[in-house]
Design an enzyme around this catalytic site. Structure first.
Site, PDB file in Angstrom:
ATOM      1  N   HIS A 113     -29.529  76.440  79.104  1.00  0.00           N
ATOM      2  CA  HIS A 113     -29.390  77.550  80.061  1.00  0.00           C
ATOM      3  C   HIS A 113     -27.923  77.924  80.267  1.00  0.00           C
ATOM      4  O   HIS A 113     -27.422  77.971  81.401  1.00  0.00           O
ATOM      5  CB  HIS A 113     -30.038  77.180  81.398  1.00  0.00           C
ATOM      6  CG  HIS A 113     -30.499  78.391  82.172  1.00  0.00           C
ATOM      7  ND1 HIS A 113     -31.641  78.406  82.949  1.00  0.00           N
ATOM      8  CD2 HIS A 113     -29.958  79.636  82.306  1.00  0.00           C
ATOM      9  CE1 HIS A 113     -31.780  79.591  83.522  1.00  0.00           C
ATOM     10  NE2 HIS A 113     -30.768  80.350  83.142  1.00  0.00           N
ATOM     11  N   ARG A 155     -36.510  83.475  81.127  1.00  0.00           N
ATOM     12  CA  ARG A 155     -37.005  82.409  81.990  1.00  0.00           C
ATOM     13  C   ARG A 155     -37.989  81.556  81.198  1.00  0.00           C
ATOM     14  O   ARG A 155     -38.839  82.079  80.470  1.00  0.00           O
ATOM     15  CB  ARG A 155     -37.712  82.973  83.243  1.00  0.00           C
ATOM     16  CG  ARG A 155     -36.766  83.583  84.270  1.00  0.00           C
ATOM     17  CD  ARG A 155     -35.920  82.533  84.948  1.00  0.00           C
ATOM     18  NE  ARG A 155     -35.066  83.068  86.007  1.00  0.00           N
ATOM     19  CZ  ARG A 155     -33.809  83.488  85.821  1.00  0.00           C
ATOM     20  NH1 ARG A 155     -33.286  83.450  84.602  1.00  0.00           N
ATOM     21  NH2 ARG A 155     -33.103  83.932  86.826  1.00  0.00           N
ATOM     22  N   GLU A 201     -36.139  72.481  83.977  1.00  0.00           N
ATOM     23  CA  GLU A 201     -34.747  72.280  83.568  1.00  0.00           C
ATOM     24  C   GLU A 201     -34.047  71.291  84.496  1.00  0.00           C
ATOM     25  O   GLU A 201     -34.008  71.536  85.708  1.00  0.00           O
ATOM     26  CB  GLU A 201     -34.004  73.617  83.567  1.00  0.00           C
ATOM     27  CG  GLU A 201     -34.594  74.622  82.601  1.00  0.00           C
ATOM     28  CD  GLU A 201     -33.977  76.002  82.683  1.00  0.00           C
ATOM     29  OE1 GLU A 201     -34.209  76.826  81.790  1.00  0.00           O
ATOM     30  OE2 GLU A 201     -33.259  76.271  83.684  1.00  0.00           O
ATOM     31  N   ASP A 222     -32.900  79.404  75.374  1.00  0.00           N
ATOM     32  CA  ASP A 222     -31.837  79.000  76.294  1.00  0.00           C
ATOM     33  C   ASP A 222     -32.422  78.584  77.640  1.00  0.00           C
ATOM     34  O   ASP A 222     -31.680  78.223  78.550  1.00  0.00           O
ATOM     35  CB  ASP A 222     -30.838  80.151  76.502  1.00  0.00           C
ATOM     36  CG  ASP A 222     -29.602  79.717  77.280  1.00  0.00           C
ATOM     37  OD1 ASP A 222     -29.059  78.631  76.985  1.00  0.00           O
ATOM     38  OD2 ASP A 222     -29.182  80.454  78.192  1.00  0.00           O
ATOM     39  N   CYS A 273     -37.395  89.790  80.162  1.00  0.00           N
ATOM     40  CA  CYS A 273     -38.092  90.281  81.341  1.00  0.00           C
ATOM     41  C   CYS A 273     -38.060  89.230  82.459  1.00  0.00           C
ATOM     42  O   CYS A 273     -37.840  88.047  82.198  1.00  0.00           O
ATOM     43  CB  CYS A 273     -39.530  90.651  80.996  1.00  0.00           C
ATOM     44  SG  CYS A 273     -40.453  89.314  80.212  1.00  0.00           S
ATOM     45  N   PRO A 274     -38.275  89.629  83.716  1.00  0.00           N
ATOM     46  CA  PRO A 274     -38.294  88.663  84.814  1.00  0.00           C
ATOM     47  C   PRO A 274     -39.563  87.817  84.788  1.00  0.00           C
ATOM     48  O   PRO A 274     -40.574  88.196  84.177  1.00  0.00           O
ATOM     49  CB  PRO A 274     -38.250  89.552  86.060  1.00  0.00           C
ATOM     50  CG  PRO A 274     -38.849  90.850  85.616  1.00  0.00           C
ATOM     51  CD  PRO A 274     -38.449  91.013  84.174  1.00  0.00           C
ATOM     52  N   ILE A 326     -29.821  93.771  79.487  1.00  0.00           N
ATOM     53  CA  ILE A 326     -29.675  92.764  78.435  1.00  0.00           C
ATOM     54  C   ILE A 326     -30.504  93.141  77.218  1.00  0.00           C
ATOM     55  O   ILE A 326     -30.038  93.054  76.075  1.00  0.00           O
ATOM     56  CB  ILE A 326     -30.064  91.371  78.958  1.00  0.00           C
ATOM     57  CG1 ILE A 326     -29.119  90.951  80.085  1.00  0.00           C
ATOM     58  CG2 ILE A 326     -30.021  90.331  77.836  1.00  0.00           C
ATOM     59  CD1 ILE A 326     -29.532  89.668  80.805  1.00  0.00           C
TER      60      ILE A 326
END
Length: 303
Positions: A270, A222, A251, A246, A193-194, A158
């Site tokens: 999201h 995230r 959430e 996003d 990134c994670p 991405i």
């Protein structure tokens, strides 16, 4: 085989066929599963599919029939992989399915901040252009992206796609893993990134303080990567000129989230992954992963 999808509402609200999964066994899907319903819904499942529903050791230990967990997403921080491995439960995910969709969302958020399309649309609907009696109506500044720099934090599929699109706009790309200081001093920071213990709240007061005055933050990765209080302070003070998000830490957002309602903070719920074409790939890949497991193979296996 008894197959249960615990939280299918986001992946498939009814616009995609379940046939690829249904042909593999006795299939039942729940639109969502609360923590209180988790054990009941999993009671006899041999294979479980999840989007964002968390599965920890305690739940796995109470489900002796469970042999396979299919994550209908790329991220897997909501599943206890160590516990699954110890209990002999296979886990597979859907890698790289949303590259184009999430990159498009990131750029859409950047353009929202830069071009203020929503603000102008609302102003015109309210009659402000008509009332101004001017052929050109300038209510808020527009940011030209050509010639500006973008720092990409997380240079996977991405991140690379966002960099490619940004370069097409004439932006200079700085990659965080190659030159962190250049990335931090960019006009735009985009997160890809994670979420890990090391990256949690990496966008905090200290790092924001080192960012360029008037910079823009984009986060389609995230929510937990960002200290939301620190970001809200920076947006209110003008240290950062805008943000496009996003994802949020919670959430849907809890009442009082400091970012909701800020005029220079654009938030979407999201949805970056959500084009029907992308979600169809998720369902097809989940089916392929389970079918691979049944054949004794390891397609997209994490454990």
């Amino acid at each position: 085989m008894k197959i249960i999808f615990l939280d299918s509402g986001v992946v498939n609200p009814g616009d995609i066929s379940w046939e690829p999964i249904e042909k593999l066994g006795e299939f039942k899907n729940y639109e969502r599963t609360s923590a209180e319903e988790l054990e009941e819904h999993l009671r006899e499942a041999e294979a479980v599919l999840i989007d964002s529903c968390g599965l920890g050791r305690e739940v796995m230990e109470k489900c002796p029939a469970l042999k396979f967990i299919g994550i209908a997403a790329t991220g897997f921080n909501h599943v206890d992989l160590a516990a699954a491995e110890e209990l002999g439960i296979a886990v597979a995910n859907v890698p790289a399915y949303s590259t184009d969709a999430v990159a498009q969302q990131a750029i859409s958020l950047l353009l929202s901040v830069a071009n203020r399309v929503d603000l102008y649309d609302r102003s015109i609907a309210a009659g402000e252009w008509k009332d101004s009696k001017q052929p050109i109506f300038l209510e808020a500044p527009i940011t030209l992206l050509a010639g500006r720099s973008i720092g990409i934090v997380g240079y996977g599929n991405i991140g690379r796609k966002v960099a490619e699109i940004a370069e097409a706009f004439g932006m200079k790309v700085n990659v965080y893993s190659r030159d962190r200081e250049a990335a931090v001093k960019s006009d735009v920071i985009s997160l890809h990134c994670p979420l890990t213990p090391e990256t949690e709240k990496m966008i905090n007061r200290e790092l924001i303080g080192r960012m360029k005055d008037g910079a823009i933050l984009i986060n389609t990765a995230r929510g937990g990567l960002v200290d939301e209080e620190a970001l809200a302070e920076a947006l209110r003070s003008g240290k950062l000129s805008g943000a496009g998000l996003d994802v949020l830490t919670q959430e849907p957002p809890e009442p009082g989230n400091p970012l909701v309602g800020l005029k220079n903070c654009y938030i979407t719920p999201h949805i970056g992954f959500s084009p029907v074409e992308t979600r169809r790939v998720v369902i097809e890949t989940c089916a392929a992963n389970l079918e691979s497991f049944l054949r004794g193979e390891r397609l997209n296996r994490l454990v």
